[in-house]
Design a protein around this motif. Structure first.
Motif, PDB file in Angstrom:
ATOM      1  N   THR A 124      -2.402  -8.596   0.948  1.00 39.04           N
ATOM      2  CA  THR A 124      -1.338  -7.674   1.359  1.00 39.04           C
ATOM      3  C   THR A 124      -1.874  -6.597   2.295  1.00 39.04           C
ATOM      4  O   THR A 124      -1.171  -6.162   3.207  1.00 39.04           O
ATOM      5  CB  THR A 124      -0.685  -7.004   0.142  1.00 39.04           C
ATOM      6  N   ARG A 125      -3.104  -6.155   2.097  1.00 39.72           N
ATOM      7  CA  ARG A 125      -3.667  -5.100   2.945  1.00 39.72           C
ATOM      8  C   ARG A 125      -4.031  -5.612   4.333  1.00 39.72           C
ATOM      9  O   ARG A 125      -4.140  -4.843   5.283  1.00 39.72           O
ATOM     10  CB  ARG A 125      -4.884  -4.452   2.275  1.00 39.72           C
ATOM     11  N   GLU A 126      -4.209  -6.921   4.470  1.00 39.54           N
ATOM     12  CA  GLU A 126      -4.538  -7.514   5.773  1.00 39.54           C
ATOM     13  C   GLU A 126      -3.302  -7.939   6.563  1.00 39.54           C
ATOM     14  O   GLU A 126      -3.379  -8.120   7.780  1.00 39.54           O
ATOM     15  CB  GLU A 126      -5.401  -8.768   5.579  1.00 39.54           C
ATOM     16  N   ALA A 127      -2.183  -8.097   5.887  1.00 39.51           N
ATOM     17  CA  ALA A 127      -1.038  -8.801   6.470  1.00 39.51           C
ATOM     18  C   ALA A 127      -0.495  -8.157   7.743  1.00 39.51           C
ATOM     19  O   ALA A 127      -0.241  -8.848   8.738  1.00 39.51           O
ATOM     20  CB  ALA A 127       0.079  -8.920   5.433  1.00 39.51           C
ATOM     21  N   LEU A 128      -0.311  -6.836   7.751  1.00 36.22           N
ATOM     22  CA  LEU A 128       0.266  -6.194   8.935  1.00 36.22           C
ATOM     23  C   LEU A 128      -0.642  -6.340  10.153  1.00 36.22           C
ATOM     24  O   LEU A 128      -0.167  -6.590  11.266  1.00 36.22           O
ATOM     25  CB  LEU A 128       0.552  -4.721   8.655  1.00 36.22           C
ATOM     26  N   GLU A 129      -1.947  -6.218   9.952  1.00 36.64           N
ATOM     27  CA  GLU A 129      -2.859  -6.381  11.082  1.00 36.64           C
ATOM     28  C   GLU A 129      -2.862  -7.824  11.579  1.00 36.64           C
ATOM     29  O   GLU A 129      -2.900  -8.076  12.795  1.00 36.64           O
ATOM     30  CB  GLU A 129      -4.268  -5.951  10.711  1.00 36.64           C
ATOM     31  N   ASP A 130      -2.777  -8.783  10.669  1.00 33.03           N
ATOM     32  CA  ASP A 130      -2.732 -10.186  11.077  1.00 33.03           C
ATOM     33  C   ASP A 130      -1.438 -10.495  11.834  1.00 33.03           C
ATOM     34  O   ASP A 130      -1.444 -11.258  12.816  1.00 33.03           O
ATOM     35  CB  ASP A 130      -2.859 -11.096   9.859  1.00 33.03           C
TER      36      ASP A 130
ATOM     37  N   ASN B 121       6.707   6.942  -3.205  1.00 31.16           N
ATOM     38  CA  ASN B 121       5.517   6.505  -3.941  1.00 31.16           C
ATOM     39  C   ASN B 121       4.850   7.687  -4.644  1.00 31.16           C
ATOM     40  O   ASN B 121       4.923   8.827  -4.177  1.00 31.16           O
ATOM     41  CB  ASN B 121       4.522   5.827  -3.010  1.00 31.16           C
ATOM     42  N   LYS B 122       4.175   7.403  -5.742  1.00 32.30           N
ATOM     43  CA  LYS B 122       3.486   8.449  -6.494  1.00 32.30           C
ATOM     44  C   LYS B 122       2.091   8.732  -5.944  1.00 32.30           C
ATOM     45  O   LYS B 122       1.571   9.833  -6.104  1.00 32.30           O
ATOM     46  CB  LYS B 122       3.408   8.060  -7.977  1.00 32.30           C
ATOM     47  N   LYS B 123       1.467   7.734  -5.331  1.00 29.15           N
ATOM     48  CA  LYS B 123       0.157   7.938  -4.718  1.00 29.15           C
ATOM     49  C   LYS B 123       0.141   7.237  -3.363  1.00 29.15           C
ATOM     50  O   LYS B 123       0.970   6.353  -3.112  1.00 29.15           O
ATOM     51  CB  LYS B 123      -0.955   7.410  -5.627  1.00 29.15           C
ATOM     52  N   PRO B 124      -0.753   7.623  -2.457  1.00 31.91           N
ATOM     53  CA  PRO B 124      -0.768   7.031  -1.114  1.00 31.91           C
ATOM     54  C   PRO B 124      -0.902   5.514  -1.146  1.00 31.91           C
ATOM     55  O   PRO B 124      -1.525   4.948  -2.039  1.00 31.91           O
ATOM     56  CB  PRO B 124      -2.003   7.678  -0.469  1.00 31.91           C
ATOM     57  N   ILE B 125      -0.316   4.884  -0.143  1.00 30.68           N
ATOM     58  CA  ILE B 125      -0.378   3.429  -0.010  1.00 30.68           C
ATOM     59  C   ILE B 125      -1.425   3.088   1.045  1.00 30.68           C
ATOM     60  O   ILE B 125      -1.369   3.576   2.174  1.00 30.68           O
ATOM     61  CB  ILE B 125       0.990   2.869   0.398  1.00 30.68           C
ATOM     62  N   ALA B 126      -2.392   2.268   0.680  1.00 25.38           N
ATOM     63  CA  ALA B 126      -3.503   1.940   1.574  1.00 25.38           C
ATOM     64  C   ALA B 126      -3.245   0.635   2.320  1.00 25.38           C
ATOM     65  O   ALA B 126      -2.638  -0.302   1.801  1.00 25.38           O
ATOM     66  CB  ALA B 126      -4.797   1.826   0.775  1.00 25.38           C
ATOM     67  N   ALA B 127      -3.697   0.613   3.570  1.00 27.59           N
ATOM     68  CA  ALA B 127      -3.633  -0.607   4.373  1.00 27.59           C
ATOM     69  C   ALA B 127      -4.860  -0.651   5.268  1.00 27.59           C
ATOM     70  O   ALA B 127      -5.487   0.380   5.537  1.00 27.59           O
ATOM     71  CB  ALA B 127      -2.365  -0.636   5.211  1.00 27.59           C
ATOM     72  N   ASP B 128      -5.230  -1.842   5.725  1.00 30.98           N
ATOM     73  CA  ASP B 128      -6.402  -2.016   6.579  1.00 30.98           C
ATOM     74  C   ASP B 128      -5.967  -2.131   8.033  1.00 30.98           C
ATOM     75  O   ASP B 128      -4.988  -2.808   8.354  1.00 30.98           O
ATOM     76  CB  ASP B 128      -7.172  -3.280   6.189  1.00 30.98           C
ATOM     77  N   PHE B 129      -6.717  -1.469   8.926  1.00 30.72           N
ATOM     78  CA  PHE B 129      -6.464  -1.596  10.360  1.00 30.72           C
ATOM     79  C   PHE B 129      -7.775  -1.351  11.104  1.00 30.72           C
ATOM     80  O   PHE B 129      -8.362  -0.271  10.995  1.00 30.72           O
ATOM     81  CB  PHE B 129      -5.403  -0.604  10.826  1.00 30.72           C
ATOM     82  N   LYS B 130      -8.236  -2.365  11.847  1.00 31.10           N
ATOM     83  CA  LYS B 130      -9.475  -2.278  12.620  1.00 31.10           C
ATOM     84  C   LYS B 130     -10.640  -1.759  11.771  1.00 31.10           C
ATOM     85  O   LYS B 130     -11.337  -0.809  12.140  1.00 31.10           O
ATOM     86  CB  LYS B 130      -9.269  -1.403  13.851  1.00 31.10           C
ATOM     87  N   ASP B 131     -10.819  -2.371  10.611  1.00 30.81           N
ATOM     88  CA  ASP B 131     -11.919  -2.053   9.699  1.00 30.81           C
ATOM     89  C   ASP B 131     -11.856  -0.636   9.141  1.00 30.81           C
ATOM     90  O   ASP B 131     -12.860  -0.100   8.662  1.00 30.81           O
ATOM     91  CB  ASP B 131     -13.276  -2.269  10.385  1.00 30.81           C
ATOM     92  N   LYS B 132     -10.700  -0.017   9.213  1.00 29.28           N
ATOM     93  CA  LYS B 132     -10.503   1.310   8.641  1.00 29.28           C
ATOM     94  C   LYS B 132      -9.383   1.252   7.616  1.00 29.28           C
ATOM     95  O   LYS B 132      -8.507   0.388   7.676  1.00 29.28           O
ATOM     96  CB  LYS B 132     -10.159   2.327   9.729  1.00 29.28           C
ATOM     97  N   LYS B 133      -9.407   2.183   6.688  1.00 29.36           N
ATOM     98  CA  LYS B 133      -8.343   2.276   5.695  1.00 29.36           C
ATOM     99  C   LYS B 133      -7.367   3.364   6.127  1.00 29.36           C
ATOM    100  O   LYS B 133      -7.764   4.507   6.349  1.00 29.36           O
ATOM    101  CB  LYS B 133      -8.907   2.590   4.309  1.00 29.36           C
ATOM    102  N   LEU B 134      -6.090   2.999   6.242  1.00 34.25           N
ATOM    103  CA  LEU B 134      -5.042   3.956   6.542  1.00 34.25           C
ATOM    104  C   LEU B 134      -4.281   4.276   5.265  1.00 34.25           C
ATOM    105  O   LEU B 134      -4.098   3.409   4.407  1.00 34.25           O
ATOM    106  CB  LEU B 134      -4.068   3.387   7.573  1.00 34.25           C
ATOM    107  N   LEU B 135      -3.822   5.509   5.151  1.00 32.39           N
ATOM    108  CA  LEU B 135      -2.996   5.916   4.019  1.00 32.39           C
ATOM    109  C   LEU B 135      -1.627   6.318   4.530  1.00 32.39           C
ATOM    110  O   LEU B 135      -1.506   7.083   5.492  1.00 32.39           O
ATOM    111  CB  LEU B 135      -3.648   7.095   3.277  1.00 32.39           C
TER     112      LEU B 135
END
Length: 236
Positions: free
Chosen positions: A18-24, A179-193
């Motif tokens: 799920t964390r890779e999906a948007l970048e893919d 959301n109760k806590k930040p949602i993490a996602a991956d983009f260009k080897d970085k973690k976005l919140l």
């Protein structure tokens, strides 16, 4: 202004988290532009892109993995005939190492009075004065967060239409973070919140027009990378 929604059916060639999906999905969409001479450099230009998209579904909530060899869907929304025709012609049958597009079908999102819009993918904000995206809670208030969303929404509308809007326009009569806590996602080897939000829309014409636009442009920043994709509920 018409908002076009394109339902895209894809086949997975590898497992995707799920964390890779948007970048893919971003890579898949970007690749389609290289096939179109008129838009070959479009995704590299520092301009408003007038499209946004959500993530793959259905999701296995236990594994949080989109499994290799399965068929999934995502929605891509855009503004204007040029983008609509591009995606229907060039995105269809596009592929990467992880995904292959099978079918693209489009429809117009009806323009009717909107009660509220709410995030399907996290909203990412780049607060004023920062030269990179820093999570807003590290130094800013919730009031500043929503004010940034309001002002950038107005700016997008002015750029898109050429119209001047009252900078003090009341756009939302209610706003909350879902959301109760930040949602993490991956983009260009970085973690976005990011965060998911619900925004209840004022009934004045400018607010309604801007809310409709956000369905096609997305909310706040990095929308052409899958962030800030909003769903909507009409006034009953």
């Amino acid at each position: 202004m018409d908002i076009v929604e394109i339902n895209v059916k894809v086949f997975t060639l590898q497992n995707i988290t799920t964390r890779e999906a948007l970048e893919d999905l971003s890579r898949l969409i970007d690749k389609s532009f290289y096939k179109n001479e008129a838009l070959e450099n479009f995704h590299e230009k520092n301009t408003m892109k007038n499209y946004c998209f959500n993530s793959l579904y259905p999701l296995d909530v236990k594994t949080k993995i989109y499994k290799k060899g399965e068929i999934y869907n995502f929605q891509l929304r855009c503004i204007g005939d040029e983008l609509r025709e591009h995606f229907l012609k060039f995105l269809c049958n596009e592929y990467t190492l992880k995904l292959k597009v099978l079918v693209c079908k489009s429809k117009i999102v009806p323009k009717r009075p909107i009660e509220r819009v709410y995030s399907i993918t996290p909203v990412i904000v780049k607060m004023p004065g920062s030269d990179k995206i820093v999570y807003w809670r590290n130094g800013y208030t919730e009031e500043q967060f929503f004010e940034y969303i309001r002002t950038t929404s107005i700016k997008k509308y002015e750029v898109l239409t050429g119209k001047i809007v009252d900078k003090n326009l009341k756009l939302f009569n209610y706003s909350k973070i879902d959301n109760k806590k930040p949602i993490a996602a991956d983009f260009k080897d970085k973690k976005l919140l990011g965060d998911k939000v619900t925004l209840t829309i004022e009934t004045n014409d400018d607010a309604q027009n801007i809310a409709y636009m956000l369905l096609g442009t997305g909310t706040a920043d990095m929308c052409p990378r899958g962030y800030g994709f909003m769903n909507y509920q009409y006034i009953k």
